[in-house]
Design a protein around this motif. Structure first.
Motif, PDB file in Angstrom:
ATOM      1  N   TRP A 208      26.545  30.075  23.778  1.00 38.66           N
ATOM      2  CA  TRP A 208      26.325  29.573  22.389  1.00 38.66           C
ATOM      3  C   TRP A 208      27.825  29.432  21.775  1.00 38.66           C
ATOM      4  CZ3 TRP A 208      24.447  26.913  18.568  1.00 38.66           C
ATOM      5  CH2 TRP A 208      24.663  27.130  17.285  1.00 38.66           C
ATOM      6  N   GLN A 209      28.599  30.506  22.031  1.00 32.92           N
ATOM      7  CA  GLN A 209      29.986  30.471  21.239  1.00 32.92           C
ATOM      8  C   GLN A 209      30.715  29.177  22.104  1.00 32.92           C
ATOM      9  OE1 GLN A 209      31.118  34.210  22.508  1.00 32.92           O
ATOM     10  NE2 GLN A 209      30.938  34.871  20.249  1.00 32.92           N
ATOM     11  N   ARG A 210      30.761  28.887  23.557  1.00 36.68           N
ATOM     12  CA  ARG A 210      31.380  27.617  23.938  1.00 36.68           C
ATOM     13  C   ARG A 210      31.054  26.441  23.410  1.00 36.68           C
ATOM     14  NH1 ARG A 210      30.250  30.808  28.660  1.00 36.68           N
ATOM     15  NH2 ARG A 210      28.540  29.320  29.363  1.00 36.68           N
ATOM     16  N   PHE A 211      29.381  26.392  23.140  1.00 31.34           N
ATOM     17  CA  PHE A 211      28.989  25.031  22.233  1.00 31.34           C
ATOM     18  C   PHE A 211      29.692  25.025  21.230  1.00 31.34           C
ATOM     19  CE2 PHE A 211      25.667  23.222  19.544  1.00 31.34           C
ATOM     20  CZ  PHE A 211      25.727  21.837  20.230  1.00 31.34           C
ATOM     21  N   ARG A 212      29.567  26.094  20.304  1.00 29.50           N
ATOM     22  CA  ARG A 212      30.027  26.046  18.924  1.00 29.50           C
ATOM     23  C   ARG A 212      31.361  25.796  18.585  1.00 29.50           C
ATOM     24  NH1 ARG A 212      29.361  30.913  14.448  1.00 29.50           N
ATOM     25  NH2 ARG A 212      30.144  29.999  12.691  1.00 29.50           N
ATOM     26  N   TYR A 213      32.337  26.241  19.567  1.00 29.25           N
ATOM     27  CA  TYR A 213      33.758  26.257  19.339  1.00 29.25           C
ATOM     28  C   TYR A 213      34.526  25.112  20.463  1.00 29.25           C
ATOM     29  CZ  TYR A 213      32.878  30.596  16.498  1.00 29.25           C
ATOM     30  OH  TYR A 213      32.624  31.443  15.416  1.00 29.25           O
ATOM     31  N   ILE A 214      33.757  24.788  21.283  1.00 28.95           N
ATOM     32  CA  ILE A 214      34.434  23.767  22.217  1.00 28.95           C
ATOM     33  C   ILE A 214      33.763  22.263  22.057  1.00 28.95           C
ATOM     34  CG2 ILE A 214      35.065  23.292  24.376  1.00 28.95           C
ATOM     35  CD1 ILE A 214      35.581  26.292  24.858  1.00 28.95           C
ATOM     36  N   THR A 215      32.196  22.512  22.421  1.00 27.42           N
ATOM     37  CA  THR A 215      31.631  21.252  22.689  1.00 27.42           C
ATOM     38  C   THR A 215      31.542  20.620  21.312  1.00 27.42           C
ATOM     39  OG1 THR A 215      30.339  22.312  24.504  1.00 27.42           O
ATOM     40  CG2 THR A 215      29.472  20.267  23.526  1.00 27.42           C
TER      41      THR A 215
END
Length: 304
Positions: A208-215
């Motif tokens: 979720w953090q990768r999606f929120r802050y990168i993707t």
């Protein structure tokens, strides 16, 4: 007497050549876009009825005033807003979700990606006829599926109630238009460097953090463009409604584009139909122009 003449600039010659090459395109744009817009606006200021050839008195803005006091127009306007907002938001959410799934590596990914674009590749007429068959009350696939699964005890007339018919048409629209979002979002995802995700994993970021802050931040500009394109397409939706429901039942699927068609080509009220069409153009501009400005400002563009 010898006349002094300045040599012709090579840039001037080049400009003339460019203008000459652009001339056919400019003529086509004027003939196919600009002139029809001007003429249709002129017609909207007339009491232009095809049942009275040669008689079209100038009535100014009366057609526009009439539309604003017409209950059928107001209900069609609200229905257009509802249809557009729900379908576009659903298509974008599904587009992002499906694109994220298709970004993952799995066997047969290329085949699945090809099949994902199939609904959008189908012509609108074919798509409309297919969904009309699916919703058919006597031999439709939807009735057969639900009946065999035991979810319904008898075949239903799916397009017999206004709100249900509207939602079923919206479902057909979502099925057809979602692949566009999948394709555009997937192309954006492919351009995100894998090193960003690898670094985030090292730092302990979860999915979720990768999606929120990168993707999400990196696909946000594409989502904005996609929203603008889709809202314009949704507001002017006509073909699917014409094929599946013809605006019925009881006007339950009549949106502004179909109402303009009815008045212009069924009731022959070309002036009033043109006025409705210009309300449709105004709706697109009211939604589109502020959105374009907002996107441009967020990207540090012309309107910054």
């Amino acid at each position: 007497m010898v006349k002094n003449s300045l040599p012709t600039s090579p840039f001037e010659k080049k400009g003339n050549v460019v203008l000459l090459l652009l001339l056919p395109s400019l003529i086509l744009i004027f003939g196919l876009l600009i002139y029809p817009l001007i003429y249709s606006f002129y017609i909207s200021l007339l009491d232009f009825n095809l049942t009275r050839p040669g008689v079209a008195p100038f009535i100014g803005l009366n057609n526009y005033v009439r539309a604003l006091s017409d209950d059928l127009f107001l209900s069609s306007f609200l229905r257009t807003i509802y249809f557009s907002v729900v379908t576009v938001c659903t298509e974008i959410v599904l587009g992002v979700a499906i694109a994220l799934l298709l970004k993952q590596k799995f066997r047969g990914r290329g085949i699945v990606r090809g099949l994902a674009i199939l609904p959008w590749a189908l012509p609108t007429v074919v798509n409309g006829i297919m969904w009309k068959w699916i919703y058919n009350a006597n031999y439709g696939a939807l009735n057969a599926l639900l009946f065999n699964l035991g979810l319904i005890s008898e075949y239903q007339v799916w397009l017999g109630e206004p709100m249900r018919a509207l939602h079923l048409v919206m479902l057909a629209n979502i099925w057809k238009e979602t692949p566009v979002g999948v394709l555009m979002i997937l192309a954006t995802l492919e351009g995100i460097p894998e090193e960003l995700y690898e670094a985030s994993r090292v730092d302990g970021a979860n999915t979720w953090q990768r999606f929120r802050y990168i993707t999400l931040p990196l696909i946000k500009p594409m989502i904005g463009i996609l929203f603008l394109i889709k809202i314009i397409w949704a507001v002017r939706e006509f073909d699917l409604i014409y094929i599946v429901t013809r605006g019925g039942p009881g006007g339950g699927t009549t949106v502004l584009s179909y109402l303009a068609y009815l008045n212009s080509f069924k009731f022959f009220k070309m002036g009033y139909g043109s006025a409705i069409a210009y309300f449709l153009i105004a709706l697109v501009m009211v939604i589109g122009i502020p959105y374009i400005i907002a996107i441009t400002r967020s990207q540090g563009g012309l309107f910054e």
